[in-house]
Design a protein around this motif. Structure first.
Motif, PDB file in Angstrom:
ATOM      1  N   ALA A   1       0.861   7.007  -6.667  1.00 36.63           N
ATOM      2  CA  ALA A   1       1.764   5.944  -6.211  1.00 36.63           C
ATOM      3  C   ALA A   1       1.160   4.563  -6.442  1.00 36.63           C
ATOM      4  CB  ALA A   1       2.103   6.122  -4.738  1.00 36.63           C
ATOM      5  N   GLY A   2      -0.121   4.494  -6.642  1.00 38.55           N
ATOM      6  CA  GLY A   2      -0.746   3.218  -6.952  1.00 38.55           C
ATOM      7  C   GLY A   2      -1.655   2.733  -5.848  1.00 38.55           C
ATOM      8  N   PRO A   3      -2.576   1.874  -6.220  1.00 33.22           N
ATOM      9  CA  PRO A   3      -3.540   1.375  -5.235  1.00 33.22           C
ATOM     10  C   PRO A   3      -2.902   0.353  -4.298  1.00 33.22           C
ATOM     11  CG  PRO A   3      -3.858   0.279  -7.335  1.00 33.22           C
ATOM     12  CD  PRO A   3      -2.793   1.340  -7.547  1.00 33.22           C
ATOM     13  N   ALA A   4      -3.489   0.250  -3.151  1.00 32.85           N
ATOM     14  CA  ALA A   4      -3.049  -0.770  -2.196  1.00 32.85           C
ATOM     15  C   ALA A   4      -3.516  -2.131  -2.681  1.00 32.85           C
ATOM     16  CB  ALA A   4      -3.639  -0.481  -0.816  1.00 32.85           C
ATOM     17  N   SER A   5      -2.712  -3.127  -2.486  1.00 30.19           N
ATOM     18  CA  SER A   5      -3.123  -4.486  -2.842  1.00 30.19           C
ATOM     19  C   SER A   5      -4.012  -5.024  -1.731  1.00 30.19           C
ATOM     20  CB  SER A   5      -1.902  -5.386  -3.024  1.00 30.19           C
ATOM     21  OG  SER A   5      -1.281  -5.615  -1.782  1.00 30.19           O
ATOM     22  N   PRO A   6      -4.887  -5.978  -2.033  1.00 35.69           N
ATOM     23  CA  PRO A   6      -5.748  -6.527  -0.977  1.00 35.69           C
ATOM     24  C   PRO A   6      -4.955  -7.171   0.137  1.00 35.69           C
ATOM     25  CG  PRO A   6      -6.426  -7.313  -3.151  1.00 35.69           C
ATOM     26  CD  PRO A   6      -5.165  -6.524  -3.318  1.00 35.69           C
ATOM     27  N   GLU A   7      -3.738  -7.645  -0.151  1.00 37.54           N
ATOM     28  CA  GLU A   7      -2.918  -8.282   0.879  1.00 37.54           C
ATOM     29  C   GLU A   7      -2.205  -7.262   1.747  1.00 37.54           C
ATOM     30  OE1 GLU A   7      -1.458  -8.887  -2.611  1.00 37.54           O
ATOM     31  OE2 GLU A   7      -3.446  -9.730  -2.768  1.00 37.54           O
ATOM     32  N   GLY A   8      -2.270  -5.991   1.389  1.00 41.88           N
ATOM     33  CA  GLY A   8      -1.528  -4.968   2.126  1.00 41.88           C
ATOM     34  C   GLY A   8      -1.913  -4.954   3.594  1.00 41.88           C
ATOM     35  N   ALA A   9      -0.938  -4.743   4.432  1.00 36.91           N
ATOM     36  CA  ALA A   9      -1.182  -4.728   5.881  1.00 36.91           C
ATOM     37  C   ALA A   9      -2.062  -3.545   6.233  1.00 36.91           C
ATOM     38  CB  ALA A   9       0.144  -4.627   6.614  1.00 36.91           C
ATOM     39  N   LEU A  10      -2.947  -3.741   7.182  1.00 33.77           N
ATOM     40  CA  LEU A  10      -3.801  -2.662   7.644  1.00 33.77           C
ATOM     41  C   LEU A  10      -3.136  -1.849   8.739  1.00 33.77           C
ATOM     42  CD1 LEU A  10      -7.269  -4.443   7.685  1.00 33.77           C
ATOM     43  CD2 LEU A  10      -6.320  -2.915   5.961  1.00 33.77           C
ATOM     44  N   GLU A  11      -2.306  -2.476   9.524  1.00 34.12           N
ATOM     45  CA  GLU A  11      -1.602  -1.783  10.612  1.00 34.12           C
ATOM     46  C   GLU A  11      -0.132  -2.174  10.570  1.00 34.12           C
ATOM     47  OE1 GLU A  11      -2.939   0.400  12.748  1.00 34.12           O
ATOM     48  OE2 GLU A  11      -4.797   0.195  11.657  1.00 34.12           O
TER      49      GLU A  11
ATOM     50  N   VAL B   1       5.839   6.651  -0.471  1.00 33.87           N
ATOM     51  CA  VAL B   1       6.440   5.349  -0.752  1.00 33.87           C
ATOM     52  C   VAL B   1       5.360   4.507  -1.410  1.00 33.87           C
ATOM     53  CG1 VAL B   1       7.563   3.323   0.248  1.00 33.87           C
ATOM     54  CG2 VAL B   1       7.988   5.590   1.217  1.00 33.87           C
ATOM     55  N   ASP B   2       5.664   3.952  -2.586  1.00 32.60           N
ATOM     56  CA  ASP B   2       4.651   3.179  -3.307  1.00 32.60           C
ATOM     57  C   ASP B   2       4.489   1.777  -2.720  1.00 32.60           C
ATOM     58  OD1 ASP B   2       6.607   1.477  -4.436  1.00 32.60           O
ATOM     59  OD2 ASP B   2       6.575   2.483  -6.375  1.00 32.60           O
ATOM     60  N   PRO B   3       3.495   1.026  -3.173  1.00 34.18           N
ATOM     61  CA  PRO B   3       3.234  -0.299  -2.601  1.00 34.18           C
ATOM     62  C   PRO B   3       4.413  -1.277  -2.692  1.00 34.18           C
ATOM     63  CG  PRO B   3       1.311   0.432  -3.816  1.00 34.18           C
ATOM     64  CD  PRO B   3       2.419   1.419  -4.100  1.00 34.18           C
ATOM     65  N   SER B   4       5.352  -1.034  -3.607  1.00 38.12           N
ATOM     66  CA  SER B   4       6.507  -1.928  -3.727  1.00 38.12           C
ATOM     67  C   SER B   4       7.685  -1.477  -2.859  1.00 38.12           C
ATOM     68  CB  SER B   4       6.953  -2.037  -5.185  1.00 38.12           C
ATOM     69  OG  SER B   4       7.491  -0.805  -5.626  1.00 38.12           O
ATOM     70  N   GLY B   5       7.517  -0.381  -2.084  1.00 38.77           N
ATOM     71  CA  GLY B   5       8.569   0.081  -1.181  1.00 38.77           C
ATOM     72  C   GLY B   5       9.542   1.067  -1.804  1.00 38.77           C
ATOM     73  N   ARG B   6       9.203   1.597  -2.979  1.00 36.14           N
ATOM     74  CA  ARG B   6      10.064   2.587  -3.633  1.00 36.14           C
ATOM     75  C   ARG B   6       9.525   3.990  -3.373  1.00 36.14           C
ATOM     76  NH1 ARG B   6      13.890   1.102  -6.734  1.00 36.14           N
ATOM     77  NH2 ARG B   6      13.831   2.905  -8.091  1.00 36.14           N
ATOM     78  N   ILE B   7      10.443   4.933  -3.230  1.00 40.11           N
ATOM     79  CA  ILE B   7      10.045   6.325  -3.064  1.00 40.11           C
ATOM     80  C   ILE B   7       9.533   6.815  -4.408  1.00 40.11           C
ATOM     81  CG2 ILE B   7      10.845   8.661  -2.587  1.00 40.11           C
ATOM     82  CD1 ILE B   7      12.882   7.344  -0.637  1.00 40.11           C
ATOM     83  N   ARG B   8       8.286   7.179  -4.428  1.00 37.99           N
ATOM     84  CA  ARG B   8       7.643   7.596  -5.670  1.00 37.99           C
ATOM     85  C   ARG B   8       7.702   9.116  -5.842  1.00 37.99           C
ATOM     86  NH1 ARG B   8       4.034   5.195  -9.361  1.00 37.99           N
ATOM     87  NH2 ARG B   8       3.618   6.818 -10.867  1.00 37.99           N
TER      88      ARG B   8
ATOM     89  N   ARG C   1       0.850  -1.193   0.000  1.00 34.60           N
ATOM     90  CA  ARG C   1       0.000   0.000   0.000  1.00 34.60           C
ATOM     91  C   ARG C   1       0.885   1.243   0.000  1.00 34.60           C
ATOM     92  NH1 ARG C   1      -2.588   0.071   6.003  1.00 34.60           N
ATOM     93  NH2 ARG C   1      -3.824   1.683   5.059  1.00 34.60           N
ATOM     94  N   PRO C   2       0.397   2.324  -0.578  1.00 26.19           N
ATOM     95  CA  PRO C   2       1.194   3.558  -0.532  1.00 26.19           C
ATOM     96  C   PRO C   2       1.222   4.120   0.886  1.00 26.19           C
ATOM     97  CG  PRO C   2      -0.893   3.928  -1.684  1.00 26.19           C
ATOM     98  CD  PRO C   2      -0.845   2.477  -1.326  1.00 26.19           C
ATOM     99  N   VAL C   3       2.348   4.736   1.238  1.00 28.16           N
ATOM    100  CA  VAL C   3       2.536   5.274   2.581  1.00 28.16           C
ATOM    101  C   VAL C   3       3.087   6.697   2.482  1.00 28.16           C
ATOM    102  CG1 VAL C   3       3.693   4.961   4.812  1.00 28.16           C
ATOM    103  CG2 VAL C   3       3.084   2.954   3.444  1.00 28.16           C
ATOM    104  N   LEU C   4       2.549   7.571   3.293  1.00 31.57           N
ATOM    105  CA  LEU C   4       3.070   8.928   3.408  1.00 31.57           C
ATOM    106  C   LEU C   4       4.036   8.940   4.588  1.00 31.57           C
ATOM    107  CD1 LEU C   4       2.484  11.858   2.195  1.00 31.57           C
ATOM    108  CD2 LEU C   4       1.255  12.227   4.327  1.00 31.57           C
ATOM    109  N   VAL C   5       5.297   9.307   4.344  1.00 29.88           N
ATOM    110  CA  VAL C   5       6.310   9.418   5.387  1.00 29.88           C
ATOM    111  C   VAL C   5       6.654  10.904   5.489  1.00 29.88           C
ATOM    112  CG1 VAL C   5       8.615   8.747   6.157  1.00 29.88           C
ATOM    113  CG2 VAL C   5       7.207   7.111   4.867  1.00 29.88           C
ATOM    114  N   HIS C   6       6.351  11.481   6.641  1.00 32.96           N
ATOM    115  CA  HIS C   6       6.456  12.934   6.800  1.00 32.96           C
ATOM    116  C   HIS C   6       7.448  13.270   7.914  1.00 32.96           C
ATOM    117  CE1 HIS C   6       5.160  17.100   6.861  1.00 32.96           C
ATOM    118  NE2 HIS C   6       4.858  17.007   8.141  1.00 32.96           N
TER     119      HIS C   6
END
Length: 188
Positions: free
Chosen positions: A173-183, A147-154, A68-73
């Motif tokens: 950055a792309g949609p989260a995959s259904p397997e993506g962790a929720l927490e 950070v995109d779902p594959s772990g690359r800085i987008r 899943r995409p992640v915002l790192v601030h």
């Protein structure tokens, strides 16, 4: 008589419109160049490890959010511009994966007090020495990464960014995959 004035009026309007377009293009080019210049030291490619304990005592590992995409601030309590972004980051944290790193802003106790006074509850990792920020190439705050779902800085932004701009970057950055962790999972 109005027939003679019409071409000159329309020519003046066309020139004024052309001047506006040129000025707007120049402003956008300057803003883009400044943003590029400020972002030069930031890391690119695969996101560096980001492991720590959040202010609420939860173990955090960025790798656990793969899929899943992640915002790192990165921010600081002493940074007035960072304070302007607090509301945007808090709103995005309601429906996206977000982790923030408080750079050189004291320890967990000071940061918990700051967050309580500000009324925000998004995940914060204290970075009192700036070591985490250094690994990410952050030399000034605010600095925000997507950070995109594959772990690359987008995408990376130094300085203020708007909520719609950050949401657009997360969307790109792309949609989260259904397997993506929720927490975030506990790191071991």
């Amino acid at each position: 008589m109005s027939g003679n004035q019409s071409p000159s009026v329309s020519a003046r309007r066309a020139k004024r419109l052309r001047d506006w377009v040129i000025n707007i293009a120049l402003i956008l080019a300057i803003v883009g160049a400044v943003q590029w210049w400020k972002a030069r030291p930031l890391v690119t490619g695969t996101a560096p490890p980001l492991v720590g304990v959040t202010l609420d005592g939860q173990a955090f590992d960025l790798a656990a959010l793969a899929g899943r995409p992640v915002l790192v601030h990165f921010w600081a309590s002493w940074c007035p511009v960072c304070g302007l972004m607090d509301g945007a980051v808090a709103a995005i944290a309601e429906d996206h994966a977000v982790v923030t790193v408080a750079m050189q802003s004291g320890g967990p106790q000071e940061l918990r007090r700051y967050m309580a006074e500000a009324g925000h509850a998004y995940p914060v990792i204290a970075d009192p020495t700036g070591d985490i920020a250094s690994r990410w190439g952050v030399v000034g705050v605010p600095a925000t990464f997507v950070v995109d779902p594959s772990g690359r800085i987008r995408d990376a932004v130094v300085g203020i960014a708007t909520q719609p701009g950050l949401r657009w970057r997360l969307w790109r950055a792309g949609p989260a995959s259904p397997e993506g962790a929720l927490e975030p999972a506990a790191s071991g």
